[in-house]
Write a protein that holds these residues in place. Structure first.
Motif, PDB file in Angstrom:
ATOM      1  N   PHE A 204      41.425  33.438  34.583  1.00 38.49           N
ATOM      2  CA  PHE A 204      40.363  32.480  34.283  1.00 38.49           C
ATOM      3  C   PHE A 204      39.358  33.079  33.318  1.00 38.49           C
ATOM      4  CE2 PHE A 204      42.004  31.841  38.538  1.00 38.49           C
ATOM      5  CZ  PHE A 204      42.220  30.471  38.600  1.00 38.49           C
ATOM      6  N   GLN A 205      38.479  32.199  32.860  1.00 36.51           N
ATOM      7  CA  GLN A 205      37.391  32.647  31.999  1.00 36.51           C
ATOM      8  C   GLN A 205      36.502  33.650  32.738  1.00 36.51           C
ATOM      9  OE1 GLN A 205      35.493  29.335  30.120  1.00 36.51           O
ATOM     10  NE2 GLN A 205      33.657  30.472  29.632  1.00 36.51           N
ATOM     11  N   ARG A 206      36.180  33.306  33.984  1.00 38.14           N
ATOM     12  CA  ARG A 206      35.405  34.216  34.843  1.00 38.14           C
ATOM     13  C   ARG A 206      36.392  35.010  35.679  1.00 38.14           C
ATOM     14  NH1 ARG A 206      30.775  35.247  33.179  1.00 38.14           N
ATOM     15  NH2 ARG A 206      29.907  33.516  32.022  1.00 38.14           N
ATOM     16  N   PHE A 207      36.190  36.307  35.767  1.00 38.34           N
ATOM     17  CA  PHE A 207      37.257  37.170  36.300  1.00 38.34           C
ATOM     18  C   PHE A 207      37.391  37.069  37.817  1.00 38.34           C
ATOM     19  CE2 PHE A 207      34.074  39.481  33.646  1.00 38.34           C
ATOM     20  CZ  PHE A 207      34.454  38.915  32.442  1.00 38.34           C
ATOM     21  N   ASN A 208      36.288  36.721  38.511  1.00 37.93           N
ATOM     22  CA  ASN A 208      36.341  36.549  39.967  1.00 37.93           C
ATOM     23  C   ASN A 208      36.917  37.737  40.718  1.00 37.93           C
ATOM     24  OD1 ASN A 208      35.397  33.882  39.613  1.00 37.93           O
ATOM     25  ND2 ASN A 208      37.484  33.189  39.216  1.00 37.93           N
ATOM     26  N   LEU A 209      36.510  38.921  40.340  1.00 42.05           N
ATOM     27  CA  LEU A 209      36.936  40.088  41.122  1.00 42.05           C
ATOM     28  C   LEU A 209      36.028  40.193  42.349  1.00 42.05           C
ATOM     29  CD1 LEU A 209      37.348  42.709  38.247  1.00 42.05           C
ATOM     30  CD2 LEU A 209      39.139  41.339  39.340  1.00 42.05           C
TER      31      LEU A 209
ATOM     32  N   MET B 239      52.651  33.217  33.186  1.00 41.82           N
ATOM     33  CA  MET B 239      51.224  33.541  33.229  1.00 41.82           C
ATOM     34  C   MET B 239      50.438  32.447  32.512  1.00 41.82           C
ATOM     35  SD  MET B 239      50.254  36.509  34.731  1.00 41.82           S
ATOM     36  CE  MET B 239      48.895  37.233  33.812  1.00 41.82           C
ATOM     37  N   LEU B 240      49.408  31.963  33.188  1.00 47.41           N
ATOM     38  CA  LEU B 240      48.519  30.967  32.596  1.00 47.41           C
ATOM     39  C   LEU B 240      47.181  31.636  32.280  1.00 47.41           C
ATOM     40  CD1 LEU B 240      49.003  28.122  35.277  1.00 47.41           C
ATOM     41  CD2 LEU B 240      50.446  28.589  33.281  1.00 47.41           C
ATOM     42  N   PHE B 241      46.677  31.412  31.089  1.00 48.73           N
ATOM     43  CA  PHE B 241      45.388  31.990  30.687  1.00 48.73           C
ATOM     44  C   PHE B 241      44.443  30.863  30.304  1.00 48.73           C
ATOM     45  CE2 PHE B 241      48.436  35.353  29.988  1.00 48.73           C
ATOM     46  CZ  PHE B 241      47.761  36.508  30.360  1.00 48.73           C
ATOM     47  N   ASP B 242      43.341  30.734  31.026  1.00 49.71           N
ATOM     48  CA  ASP B 242      42.384  29.682  30.704  1.00 49.71           C
ATOM     49  C   ASP B 242      41.147  30.280  30.039  1.00 49.71           C
ATOM     50  OD1 ASP B 242      40.996  27.368  30.413  1.00 49.71           O
ATOM     51  OD2 ASP B 242      40.815  26.910  32.548  1.00 49.71           O
ATOM     52  N   GLU B 243      41.123  30.258  28.732  1.00 48.57           N
ATOM     53  CA  GLU B 243      40.010  30.819  27.960  1.00 48.57           C
ATOM     54  C   GLU B 243      39.610  32.194  28.473  1.00 48.57           C
ATOM     55  OE1 GLU B 243      36.894  28.367  26.547  1.00 48.57           O
ATOM     56  OE2 GLU B 243      37.912  26.512  27.051  1.00 48.57           O
ATOM     57  N   ALA B 244      40.601  33.071  28.551  1.00 44.31           N
ATOM     58  CA  ALA B 244      40.398  34.381  29.165  1.00 44.31           C
ATOM     59  C   ALA B 244      39.393  35.254  28.426  1.00 44.31           C
ATOM     60  CB  ALA B 244      41.738  35.108  29.265  1.00 44.31           C
ATOM     61  N   THR B 245      39.089  34.915  27.180  1.00 45.34           N
ATOM     62  CA  THR B 245      38.156  35.763  26.429  1.00 45.34           C
ATOM     63  C   THR B 245      36.837  35.063  26.109  1.00 45.34           C
ATOM     64  OG1 THR B 245      39.136  35.101  24.314  1.00 45.34           O
ATOM     65  CG2 THR B 245      40.032  37.071  25.346  1.00 45.34           C
ATOM     66  N   SER B 246      36.687  33.828  26.557  1.00 44.91           N
ATOM     67  CA  SER B 246      35.506  33.043  26.149  1.00 44.91           C
ATOM     68  C   SER B 246      34.195  33.572  26.718  1.00 44.91           C
ATOM     69  CB  SER B 246      35.664  31.586  26.567  1.00 44.91           C
ATOM     70  OG  SER B 246      36.696  31.006  25.829  1.00 44.91           O
ATOM     71  N   ALA B 247      34.249  34.251  27.854  1.00 46.76           N
ATOM     72  CA  ALA B 247      33.006  34.729  28.469  1.00 46.76           C
ATOM     73  C   ALA B 247      32.640  36.140  28.011  1.00 46.76           C
ATOM     74  CB  ALA B 247      33.144  34.692  29.989  1.00 46.76           C
TER      75      ALA B 247
END
Ligand code: ADP
Ligand code: MG
Length: 278
Positions: free
Chosen positions: A88-93, A163-171
């Motif tokens: 996701f855009q936000r990594f949510n670790l 693998m799905l990437f949703d704006e992985a670099t936008s943030a």
């Protein structure tokens, strides 16, 4: 590998996806572009059933998430979902866990791996994303780019087929975008099947086998990146690509110094604003 048929999704009376159809072949890299609010995230979330479609079907490796006319089966959905990794855009670790603990957690909980096994796999993927020397750091001790690479390692550690990437670099701050794109590029080169939502057009052109342009809940057009980016068939596609490639046009009379910092920085690098309202 993935087959999406007549997918509709509404939130209340608001129809977000209006009959989406497409297929992704094994090893293919499909890039989805489109304005904010066009339904890209909703579509990705439907691909692994984080959202339940209102109607239509998603098939993964020949299996339906929910068979036509059958009832939702939580177990079946959970099993299919493990074949799909999402970033996701936000990594949510988890902030209270170290990088390696973050990568181990789902493997133990969902894949039922032992701690030793999970650790071994976590090390393998942290090495792959170039973070083995940071494995005992907490998220707060890592840069945004490093956190996103941990998130990618966490998804890969489940050994998904897609693998799905949703704006992985936008943030990310502009200077951290490259390291994440590099990891994604490497995955692509290794033959991973990928569906990537991004505004990074150069990356999309380089890595994508096919680009899908979405607007207002429908696929407006799709095609080879070279064709779609340079010879878009539809006016809406052309307008969107123009906007992304010339963000200054959106800001009208602003001079460079008046641009918000994030936009200014992006512009120097030939990129679009971080939180694009395109
Ligand atoms: P994109 O990723 O292309 O920017 P999204 O799929 O995030 O678009 O959102 C498309 C539209 O769906 C937006 O108008 C958004 O407000 C709406 N939407 C998304 N998720 C929900 C939700 N859980 N409940 C209500 N509306 C939603
Ligand atoms: Mg989105």
């Amino acid at each position: 590998m993935i087959e999406v048929t007549e997918l509709h999704k509404s939130f209340g009376s608001n129809e977000i996806l209006k009959g989406v159809n497409f297929k992704v072949k094994r090893g293919e890299k499909v890039v989805i572009i489109g304005p904010s609010g066009s339904g890209k995230s909703t579509l990705l979330r439907c691909l692994n059933f984080l959202e339940t479609p209102s109607s239509g079907f998603v098939k993964v490796e020949g299996e339906y998430f929910v068979e036509p006319s059958k009832k939702y089966n939580e177990k079946h959905v959970a099993k299919l979902r493990t074949e799909i990794g999402m970033v996701f855009q936000r990594f949510n670790l988890f902030p209270t866990m170290t990088a390696i603990e973050n990568v181990m957690a789902a493997q133990m909980k969902i894949r039922k791996k032992s701690k030793e096994e999970a650790r071994k796999t976590a090390e393998k993927y942290l090495r792959k994303v170039g973070l083995i020397d940071r494995m005992n750091h907490y998220p707060s001790q890592l840069s945004g780019g490093q956190q996103q690479r941990v998130a990618i390692a966490r998804a890969l550690a489940m050994e998904p087929n897609v693998m799905l990437f949703d704006e992985a670099t936008s943030a990310l701050d502009p200077e951290l975008v490259g390291e994440v794109l590099n990891v994604m590029k490497e995955l692509a080169d290794e033959g991973m099947t990928m569906v990537i939502v991004t505004h990074e057009m150069k990356f999309a052109e380089e890595v994508g086998d096919r680009v899908i342009f979405m607007d207002k809940g429908v696929i407006v057009e799709e095609g080879h990146p070279k064709r779609l980016f340079h010879f878009p068939k539809h006016e809406r596609t052309r307008a969107f690509i123009n906007k992304v490639e010339h963000p200054e046009a959106m800001t009208g009379t602003y001079s460079n110094d008046e641009l918000p910092v994030s936009m200014g920085k992006r512009k120097e690098l030939g990129r679009i604003p971080a939180t694009s309202n395109l």
